[in-house]
Design a protein around this motif. Structure first.
Motif: not given
Length: 155
Positions: A92-116
């Motif tokens: 096989p060429r392609w792998d994957c991983a299993r992930l579990a939910y931890r939390t949803t943040f109260p607000a999105m941290l937008t790409l524009d904010a990250l760029r700032e």
């Protein structure tokens, strides 16, 4: 423990889907560099869930890597958009991983904010035109992301 940023389009698979399911098989990665980042993951690592291809894009939640080194079954399914006819079950060429939910943040941290607040050297996702769906995040950048979100860092 390492930190990652993993992108998904919310209408295809968003944080709300992961929250409802609890865990997911993160499959369909068809970029070798992103695949190699996934291969570097270990159980217990954390990943920021990033909603992409929306307006605005940004970090919306947190996941935990719970299983790695899995073979991506979609590569063998001819009805899947991730089917890879060159990939064989014995090599096989392609792998994957299993992930579990931890939390949803109260607000999105937008790409524009990250760029700032980050340079490309600090956080690769801020690079214009970055298309990789899995990216490493340095410890210091993860701490700063939590500070910007106004939530306590995960341990």
């Amino acid at each position: 423990m390492a930190w990652w940023l993993m992108k998904s389009e919310p209408d295809v698979y968003g944080i709300q889907h992961l929250q409802a399911e609890g865990t997911t098989l993160w499959d369909g990665i068809r970029n070798y560099q992103a695949r190699n980042f996934m291969r570097a993951m270990q159980s217990g690592d954390r990943a920021f869930f990033y909603h992409s291809n929306v307006s605005p894009p940004g970090i919306v939640g947190l996941m935990e890597v719970i299983e790695t080194g899995l073979v991506d079954p979609s590569q063998f399914d001819p009805t899947s958009k991730y089917f890879d006819p060159a990939s064989k079950p014995e090599a096989p060429r392609w792998d994957c991983a299993r992930l579990a939910y931890r939390t949803t943040f109260p607000a999105m941290l937008t790409l524009d904010a990250l760029r700032e607040h980050f340079t490309v050297e600090d956080l690769v996702v801020v690079r214009r035109g970055n298309r990789l769906s899995i990216l490493p995040v340095a410890d210091a950048s993860a701490t700063r992301i939590f500070r910007l979100l106004g939530v306590a860092p995960e341990a």
